[in-house]
Motif scaffolding. Structure first.
Motif, mmCIF file in Angstrom:
data_model
loop_
_atom_site.group_PDB
_atom_site.id
_atom_site.type_symbol
_atom_site.label_atom_id
_atom_site.label_comp_id
_atom_site.label_asym_id
_atom_site.label_seq_id
_atom_site.Cartn_x
_atom_site.Cartn_y
_atom_site.Cartn_z
ATOM 1 N N PRO A 7 68.805 33.627 5.605
ATOM 2 C CA PRO A 7 68.500 34.964 6.123
ATOM 3 C C PRO A 7 68.499 36.045 5.030
ATOM 4 C CG PRO A 7 70.009 33.843 7.597
ATOM 5 C CD PRO A 7 69.851 32.963 6.386
ATOM 6 N N MET A 8 69.454 35.983 4.112
ATOM 7 C CA MET A 8 69.494 36.989 3.041
ATOM 8 C C MET A 8 68.297 36.850 2.108
ATOM 9 S SD MET A 8 71.886 39.017 3.629
ATOM 10 C CE MET A 8 71.982 39.908 2.104
ATOM 11 N N GLU A 9 67.936 35.609 1.774
ATOM 12 C CA GLU A 9 66.794 35.367 0.897
ATOM 13 C C GLU A 9 65.502 35.840 1.580
ATOM 14 O OE1 GLU A 9 64.692 34.196 -2.489
ATOM 15 O OE2 GLU A 9 66.842 34.464 -2.188
ATOM 16 N N PHE A 10 65.406 35.545 2.872
ATOM 17 C CA PHE A 10 64.242 35.978 3.635
ATOM 18 C C PHE A 10 64.122 37.501 3.623
ATOM 19 C CE2 PHE A 10 62.407 37.340 7.728
ATOM 20 C CZ PHE A 10 61.138 36.802 7.580
ATOM 21 N N MET A 11 65.237 38.196 3.841
ATOM 22 C CA MET A 11 65.220 39.661 3.848
ATOM 23 C C MET A 11 64.853 40.211 2.468
ATOM 24 S SD MET A 11 65.698 40.622 6.882
ATOM 25 C CE MET A 11 66.066 42.346 6.719
ATOM 26 N N ARG A 12 65.361 39.582 1.416
ATOM 27 C CA ARG A 12 65.024 40.029 0.067
ATOM 28 C C ARG A 12 63.529 39.874 -0.197
ATOM 29 N NH1 ARG A 12 63.750 38.139 -4.516
ATOM 30 N NH2 ARG A 12 64.057 35.960 -4.000
ATOM 31 N N GLN B 242 62.037 8.827 2.822
ATOM 32 C CA GLN B 242 62.497 9.703 3.899
ATOM 33 C C GLN B 242 63.677 10.557 3.449
ATOM 34 O OE1 GLN B 242 63.185 6.947 7.110
ATOM 35 N NE2 GLN B 242 61.106 7.183 7.914
ATOM 36 N N GLN B 243 64.571 9.954 2.658
ATOM 37 C CA GLN B 243 65.717 10.715 2.162
ATOM 38 C C GLN B 243 65.251 11.828 1.224
ATOM 39 O OE1 GLN B 243 68.679 8.454 0.077
ATOM 40 N NE2 GLN B 243 70.108 10.147 0.044
ATOM 41 N N LYS B 244 64.298 11.536 0.340
ATOM 42 C CA LYS B 244 63.766 12.571 -0.560
ATOM 43 C C LYS B 244 63.109 13.684 0.241
ATOM 44 C CE LYS B 244 62.911 9.848 -4.725
ATOM 45 N NZ LYS B 244 61.880 9.258 -5.603
ATOM 46 N N ARG B 245 62.355 13.311 1.271
ATOM 47 C CA ARG B 245 61.684 14.298 2.105
ATOM 48 C C ARG B 245 62.712 15.181 2.813
ATOM 49 N NH1 ARG B 245 58.731 11.128 5.629
ATOM 50 N NH2 ARG B 245 57.647 10.326 3.819
ATOM 51 N N MET B 246 63.774 14.572 3.329
ATOM 52 C CA MET B 246 64.814 15.353 4.015
ATOM 53 C C MET B 246 65.523 16.290 3.042
ATOM 54 S SD MET B 246 66.483 12.756 6.800
ATOM 55 C CE MET B 246 67.815 13.891 7.076
ATOM 56 N N GLN B 247 65.800 15.800 1.818
ATOM 57 C CA GLN B 247 66.447 16.659 0.823
ATOM 58 C C GLN B 247 65.546 17.832 0.466
ATOM 59 O OE1 GLN B 247 67.351 13.845 -2.297
ATOM 60 N NE2 GLN B 247 69.429 13.521 -1.545
ATOM 61 N N SER B 248 64.258 17.580 0.336
ATOM 62 C CA SER B 248 63.312 18.644 0.023
ATOM 63 C C SER B 248 63.274 19.679 1.145
ATOM 64 C CB SER B 248 61.918 18.051 -0.197
ATOM 65 O OG SER B 248 60.972 19.062 -0.340
ATOM 66 N N GLN B 249 63.236 19.202 2.389
ATOM 67 C CA GLN B 249 63.231 20.119 3.532
ATOM 68 C C GLN B 249 64.535 20.919 3.602
ATOM 69 O OE1 GLN B 249 62.386 17.484 6.789
ATOM 70 N NE2 GLN B 249 60.178 17.568 6.462
ATOM 71 N N TRP B 250 65.643 20.284 3.279
ATOM 72 C CA TRP B 250 66.934 20.977 3.284
ATOM 73 C C TRP B 250 66.940 22.067 2.218
ATOM 74 C CZ3 TRP B 250 70.769 22.017 6.274
ATOM 75 C CH2 TRP B 250 71.968 22.488 5.750
ATOM 76 N N GLN B 251 66.410 21.739 1.030
ATOM 77 C CA GLN B 251 66.359 22.732 -0.043
ATOM 78 C C GLN B 251 65.468 23.901 0.356
ATOM 79 O OE1 GLN B 251 65.125 20.339 -3.367
ATOM 80 N NE2 GLN B 251 67.220 19.811 -3.933
ATOM 81 N N GLN B 252 64.346 23.604 1.031
ATOM 82 C CA GLN B 252 63.471 24.678 1.500
ATOM 83 C C GLN B 252 64.209 25.554 2.515
ATOM 84 O OE1 GLN B 252 60.777 25.800 0.493
ATOM 85 N NE2 GLN B 252 59.554 24.202 -0.430
ATOM 86 N N ALA B 253 64.942 24.902 3.417
ATOM 87 C CA ALA B 253 65.693 25.662 4.426
ATOM 88 C C ALA B 253 66.741 26.537 3.767
ATOM 89 C CB ALA B 253 66.339 24.705 5.428
ATOM 90 N N MET B 254 67.427 26.004 2.754
ATOM 91 C CA MET B 254 68.455 26.782 2.057
ATOM 92 C C MET B 254 67.824 27.921 1.259
ATOM 93 S SD MET B 254 71.201 25.652 3.126
ATOM 94 C CE MET B 254 72.345 26.518 2.076
ATOM 95 N N ARG B 255 66.625 27.674 0.726
ATOM 96 C CA ARG B 255 65.928 28.709 -0.040
ATOM 97 C C ARG B 255 65.587 29.877 0.873
ATOM 98 N NH1 ARG B 255 60.549 29.347 -0.589
ATOM 99 N NH2 ARG B 255 59.998 30.904 -2.100
ATOM 100 N N HIS B 256 65.325 29.593 2.118
ATOM 101 C CA HIS B 256 64.945 30.636 3.062
ATOM 102 C C HIS B 256 66.116 31.016 3.969
ATOM 103 C CE1 HIS B 256 60.799 30.745 1.864
ATOM 104 N NE2 HIS B 256 60.754 29.430 1.906
#
Length: 155
Positions: free
Chosen positions: A119-124, A103-117
């Motif tokens: 607002p600035m990254e999304f606009m780019r 569960q911790q690995k899954r949460m870290q992965s989801q957090w990294q995905q959220a950080m990857r996206h």
């Protein structure tokens, strides 16, 4: 499987790397999920559990904030050992800990995905996608050079 030999002087020797190692080195192997076995250099007795417990004790003492085993929990574990029919606690703890780590690995992965996206990254990414669309559309709307040559020959 990597073999670590424990000598009478309490030193640990990694037979694969031909060097002495510390409990911290073994902790890193655990984090890297590299299997190893600790054995007594003289008798060959398996000492892995004892060494793993030593690593836990070292971590518990190293940082009071990272304490996993409270005094109450340790007392309860001691009581489990004294039961006439001990509970299958080992399997329960293994499964619970495995679930928690997953569960911790899954949460870290989801957090990294959220950080990857962000607002600035999304606009780019959106701007790059729009640029590709318009480049493709522009290329498709332009007559190809072979069409120009055919038109010139017809006139």
């Amino acid at each position: 499987m990597r073999v670590i030999r424990k000598y009478a002087n309490r030193r640990l020797y990694d037979t694969q790397q031909s060097r002495y190692v510390t409990l911290e080195d073994l902790r890193r192997l655990i984090l890297e999920e590299e299997p190893f076995r600790v054995e007594d250099a003289k008798s060959g007795e398996d000492l892995t559990r004892t060494i793993l417990l030593s690593i836990i004790i070292e971590q518990e003492q190293a940082d009071g904030k990272a304490e996993v085993f409270s005094n109450d929990l340790l007392a309860q574990l001691i009581r489990v050992y004294d039961m006439s029919s001990p509970l299958p606690l080992s399997r329960y703890l293994e499964q619970g800990t495995q679930l928690m780590l997953e569960q911790q690995k899954r949460m870290q992965s989801q957090w990294q995905q959220a950080m990857r996206h962000s607002p600035m990254e999304f606009m780019r990414e959106l701007a790059e996608e729009n640029m590709r669309f318009w480049q493709t559309a522009f290329k498709q709307s332009m007559p190809s050079s072979s069409d120009d040559t055919h038109d010139d020959k017809r006139s």
